[in-house]
Every structure is written in structure tokens, then in C-alpha cells.
Design a protein around this motif. Structure first.
Motif, PDB file in Angstrom:
ATOM      1  N   PHE A 127      -2.823   0.472  -4.187  1.00 58.73           N
ATOM      2  CA  PHE A 127      -1.425   0.034  -4.243  1.00 58.73           C
ATOM      3  C   PHE A 127      -0.710   0.402  -2.942  1.00 58.73           C
ATOM      4  N   THR A 128      -0.938   1.610  -2.484  1.00 57.55           N
ATOM      5  CA  THR A 128      -0.300   2.067  -1.240  1.00 57.55           C
ATOM      6  C   THR A 128      -0.738   1.222  -0.060  1.00 57.55           C
ATOM      7  N   LYS A 129      -2.023   0.987   0.055  1.00 60.39           N
ATOM      8  CA  LYS A 129      -2.548   0.195   1.171  1.00 60.39           C
ATOM      9  C   LYS A 129      -1.944  -1.203   1.188  1.00 60.39           C
ATOM     10  N   THR A 130      -1.752  -1.787  -0.007  1.00 61.99           N
ATOM     11  CA  THR A 130      -1.250  -3.152  -0.122  1.00 61.99           C
ATOM     12  C   THR A 130       0.241  -3.257   0.179  1.00 61.99           C
ATOM     13  N   HIS A 131       1.041  -2.267  -0.255  1.00 60.21           N
ATOM     14  CA  HIS A 131       2.496  -2.417  -0.241  1.00 60.21           C
ATOM     15  C   HIS A 131       3.243  -1.518   0.747  1.00 60.21           C
ATOM     16  N   VAL A 132       2.611  -0.485   1.300  1.00 64.84           N
ATOM     17  CA  VAL A 132       3.365   0.544   2.018  1.00 64.84           C
ATOM     18  C   VAL A 132       4.083   0.005   3.258  1.00 64.84           C
ATOM     19  N   LYS A 133       3.487  -0.928   3.987  1.00 61.17           N
ATOM     20  CA  LYS A 133       4.109  -1.402   5.227  1.00 61.17           C
ATOM     21  C   LYS A 133       5.419  -2.134   4.972  1.00 61.17           C
ATOM     22  N   GLN A 134       5.507  -2.873   3.849  1.00 59.61           N
ATOM     23  CA  GLN A 134       6.738  -3.607   3.597  1.00 59.61           C
ATOM     24  C   GLN A 134       7.915  -2.693   3.278  1.00 59.61           C
ATOM     25  N   PHE A 135       7.615  -1.410   2.997  1.00 57.93           N
ATOM     26  CA  PHE A 135       8.671  -0.432   2.743  1.00 57.93           C
ATOM     27  C   PHE A 135       8.806   0.574   3.894  1.00 57.93           C
ATOM     28  N   ASN A 136       8.246   0.205   5.068  1.00 57.68           N
ATOM     29  CA  ASN A 136       8.374   1.014   6.297  1.00 57.68           C
ATOM     30  C   ASN A 136       7.745   2.400   6.160  1.00 57.68           C
ATOM     31  N   GLY A 137       6.684   2.489   5.388  1.00 58.21           N
ATOM     32  CA  GLY A 137       6.001   3.771   5.221  1.00 58.21           C
ATOM     33  C   GLY A 137       4.605   3.731   5.803  1.00 58.21           C
ATOM     34  N   ARG A 138       3.960   4.881   5.810  1.00 56.91           N
ATOM     35  CA  ARG A 138       2.552   4.956   6.232  1.00 56.91           C
ATOM     36  C   ARG A 138       1.870   6.058   5.438  1.00 56.91           C
ATOM     37  N   GLY A 139       0.693   5.759   4.967  1.00 57.92           N
ATOM     38  CA  GLY A 139      -0.028   6.740   4.166  1.00 57.92           C
ATOM     39  C   GLY A 139      -1.211   6.105   3.475  1.00 57.92           C
ATOM     40  N   GLY A 140      -1.755   6.796   2.510  1.00 59.15           N
ATOM     41  CA  GLY A 140      -2.927   6.307   1.787  1.00 59.15           C
ATOM     42  C   GLY A 140      -3.370   7.333   0.776  1.00 59.15           C
ATOM     43  N   GLY A 141      -4.540   7.094   0.199  1.00 55.70           N
ATOM     44  CA  GLY A 141      -5.039   8.046  -0.783  1.00 55.70           C
ATOM     45  C   GLY A 141      -6.168   7.480  -1.608  1.00 55.70           C
ATOM     46  N   SER A 142      -6.462   8.148  -2.696  1.00 58.90           N
ATOM     47  CA  SER A 142      -7.543   7.759  -3.598  1.00 58.90           C
ATOM     48  C   SER A 142      -6.962   7.113  -4.852  1.00 58.90           C
ATOM     49  N   GLU A 143      -7.803   6.931  -5.858  1.00 61.39           N
ATOM     50  CA  GLU A 143      -7.351   6.294  -7.090  1.00 61.39           C
ATOM     51  C   GLU A 143      -6.269   7.098  -7.793  1.00 61.39           C
ATOM     52  N   THR A 144      -6.398   8.418  -7.786  1.00 60.36           N
ATOM     53  CA  THR A 144      -5.479   9.250  -8.563  1.00 60.36           C
ATOM     54  C   THR A 144      -4.556  10.120  -7.712  1.00 60.36           C
ATOM     55  N   ASN A 145      -4.628   9.994  -6.405  1.00 59.24           N
ATOM     56  CA  ASN A 145      -3.846  10.889  -5.547  1.00 59.24           C
ATOM     57  C   ASN A 145      -3.525  10.163  -4.241  1.00 59.24           C
TER      58      ASN A 145
END
Length: 383
Positions: A341-359
Motif C-alpha cells: 500500500f505504501t509503495k503504491t500510494h506514498v508519492k501522491q501524498f508527498n511522503g517516502r518510505g516502505g515496509g513489509s506486510e505488517t510493518n
């Protein structure tokens, strides 16, 4: 031998351009040059040609090329070799000869490689053992060699004559061999620049050691570099002692006490933080919400992480915005793949990050961006 080897004291000279080329900079070859080209772990000389700065000097197929920071105009050239740089490089190189000779002759430790850096020089030694006792013995011998003032000469020999000498460093060329001799201490086939006497070294200081590929790497400074280091360290020691309200010889003991105090304080803070986590956790778990959105305005990021991990272990999905770190921490029981979810949506909200399934974690510039991202994630979680 090259001119800078035959006449090592020359710093200014007149000559003419022999060749020029433009290749990642402006390169000039001269009819004659007294600049030392980079070789054998020793950096090239610096200086000027007609007032234009010489950035590098390289020996390519027997020709000495000078890299300039702008094109050289005219055929006649006035060259100036930077005496401070030449002397500094010669001092570090001479120190290497002396250190290597003592280590090989008296400690049976051979030198693998050598490099003069812009601040410190390094020696890689064929040993995996080094201790304070050995270094103290080496430092004592270095002081003796400096005080003795051994004369340093460079002589070109026929190959057979050179090989008959007790060479520590064997030649990498054939034919005429240049041998640098330091009294009876050292004979090495070498093309570098050197001082005229070991007394000119004045001081050699070791600044550190580490293991590199099974060898010991020593770092050191000599002559002016050593005195500059001593001056800096004395100033730092004096300022530290004044700050600690202690005498210079008491600084280490006072610092040790402070370190122990810090360990005790960190332990107490950790215990208080854990107790606070349990109190907050109990309050949050009293409610029925399965998805918790928390806003930590002043809390340390460690506290936010502890709360999030504890809540997910209790079966809740947790989104924690930490205002201090500008970071959104997300913990899930697997209802939504947080990393995807983060990988797909984070850029449109001016963020940067990532993670695993539960974290997952995301850095945002503003709280508003974080809130918008949380709303989108909550909608996904409720779907």
C-alpha cells in the motif's frame, strides 16, 4: 632519472610546451618538468604553470602530463612547484621508509602497501597482530632514528649493482635502478621524493589502526602534520578539561564517570518509559476499536515504536503519527499489506518510505499529508 629526481630542490623553472590535449580537463606536456607525477602511493606535486593551477601530474608512457584548471596560452612556460606540498609529501614518504625498515628488520613485519592521504597516511602490514607494547617499542626506535639524523640519498645504479645492495624494497623496473638510502637503516628501490635527513622528520605520530583483509593498517602523520595534530589535540584537551572543571590528567576518569552515569540514567529512563507504555497500553486496550490512530506530539520515536508493537501484539492495527520525527509508524495484523500500500500510494501524498506486510514507516513533510495518507489507508482497511 627524471628531472625532479636529479634536482629535488628545484621549485621554479622555465621551459616550453611540448604537447597539449583536452581530455576531461586541460593537459600539458613540457620540454622539461620538475613536477613529481603520482606514483607508488605518493600523490603528485601541486603548483602553477604561468600562474594556472596544476591539479594533477601523471606519468603516461614516459611523458609527464600536467592537468590544469584552464587552458595554457603561449609556448613559453614559467613553472612553480608548491614547496609546502612537496615537502609534506616527501616527509610522509620518508616516514614510511623509516617505519617499514624498522618493522621489517627488528620485528620481522613486512609492509604490503603504502598511501599518502590528504590528512593521514596509511601502511598495510603483513601481520594480524598489533598491541600497545609493540607500538611503544616502534615509537621509541623512531625517536632514536630521528635524533640520529641519518643522511638520505638517492643514487642511480646499474641493475646488477642495485641488486647487490641489501634492498628492502626490490625494483619493479629493469635497467637503471634508483635506490634511496637512509644511512645504513634502509636501502629501497624507489622513485618518490624524500627529505635529506631523518632529523627533518621532526615527529611521527600514529593516529590509529584497524584490521584490513587479514593485515594491520596503521595510520600516521609526520613533520608539520604531526605538530598540527598535537596542537589541535592539546586545544581540545584543554577545552574539555575546562568544560569538565577538571585537570587535564583527570579528564579520562571524569569522562568514565559520566559514561557510567549515562548508562544508569538510560536504564532508569527505559524503565520509566516501559512503565508509561504499559499505562497507555492499558487505556487503549479498554476500548473496542480494532484500528487505532494515534497522534504523538512530543513523544520520543522509541516510545511510539514501543506502543505500536505492543498494540499489534494485542491484535490491533495501529497508525502512529510522531510529530517530532515527522514519521508515520504503521503496524497491522495482516488485513492490508502495508508495504505494498505504501509503495503504491506514498508519492501522491508527498511522503517516502516502505515496509513489509505488517510493518511500515513513512516520512512526511507535513501533518496534513500524513492525515490524508492515513484516511486513504483507513478506507482500505475498512474495505
Amino acid at each position: 632519472m627524471r628531472l625532479e629526481q636529479i634536482y629535488p630542490t628545484v621549485r621554479t623553472f622555465e621551459t616550453v610546451v611540448a604537447d597539449m590535449k583536452e581530455q576531461q580537463g586541460y593537459w600539458v606536456a613540457l620540454e622539461k618538468s620538475y613536477f613529481y607525477p603520482e606514483s607508488g602511493g605518493q600523490p603528485a606535486d601541486r603548483g602553477t604553470l604561468n600562474g594556472i593551477e596544476v591539479l594533477d601530474v601523471q606519468l603516461i608512457e614516459g611523458i609527464v602530463w600536467h592537468l590544469l584548471n584552464s587552458p595554457l596560452l603561449g609556448k613559453t612556460v614559467h613553472g612553480e612547484v608548491d614547496d609546502a606540498v612537496r615537502t609534506d609529501h616527501a616527509a610522509q614518504h620518508t616516514a614510511q621508509h623509516v617505519i617499514s625498515a624498522i618493522l621489517q628488520d627488528e620485528f620481522q613485519i613486512k609492509t604490503v602497501s603504502f598511501r599518502t592521504g590528504s590528512e593521514e597516511s596509511t601502511l598495510d602490514l603483513a601481520t594480524d597482530q598489533w598491541d600497545e607494547k609493540l607500538q611503544n617499542r616502534l615509537e621509541e626506535r623512531l625517536r632514536q632514528v630521528i635524533v640520529a639524523g641519518h643522511v638520505i640519498t638517492a643514487t642511480e645504479y646499474e641493475e646488477a649493482e642495485a641488486l647487490a645492495l641489501p634492498l628492502r624494497k626490490m625494483p619493479q623496473v629493469t635497467g637503471q635502478i634508483r635506490v634511496v638510502q637512509i644511512g645504513e637503516l634502509d636501502y629501497s628501490a624507489c622513485g618518490g621524493t624524500h627529505l635529506e635527513s631523518t632529523s627533518e622528520l621532526e615527529l611521527i605520530l600514529f593516529t590509529g589502526q584497524e584490521k584490513i583483509r587479514g593485515n594491520i593498517r596503521l595510520t600516521y602523520v609526520a613533520k608539520d602534520r604531526a605538530f598540527r595534530l598535537l596542537t589541535t589535540e592539546r586545544r581540545v584537551l584543554s577545552e574539555t578539561a575546562r568544560f569538565l572543571s577538571a585537570k587535564k590528567d583527570q579528564v579520562r576518569d571524569v569522562v568514565d564517570e559520566l559514561k557510567q552515569d549515562q548508562i544508569r540514567l538510560n536504564r532508569q529512563v527505559g524503565q520509566a518509559e516501559d512503565a508509561h507504555v504499559q499505562t497507555v497500553l492499558k487505556q487503549l486496550l479498554n476500548g473496542p476499536e480494532q484500528i487505532l490512530v494515534l497522534h504523538h506530539e512530543q513523544e520520543d520515536i522509541r516510545f511510539s515504536e514501543k506502543i505500536g508493537k505492543a498494540l499489534v501484539e494485542a491484535g490491533r492495527t495501529v497508525l502512529v503519527w510522531n510529530e517530532v520525527a515527522k514519521k508515520l509508524l504503521m503496524y497491522s495484523t495482516g488485513r492490508v499489506h502495508l508495504g505494498q500500500f505504501t509503495k503504491t500510494h506514498v508519492k501522491q501524498f508527498n511522503g517516502r518510505g516502505g515496509g513489509s506486510e505488517t510493518n511500515a514507516q513513512v516520512l512526511f513533510v507535513t501533518h496534513e499529508d500524513a492525515l490524508a495518507f492515513v484516511e486513504a489507508l483507513e478506507e482500505e482497511l475498512h474495505t
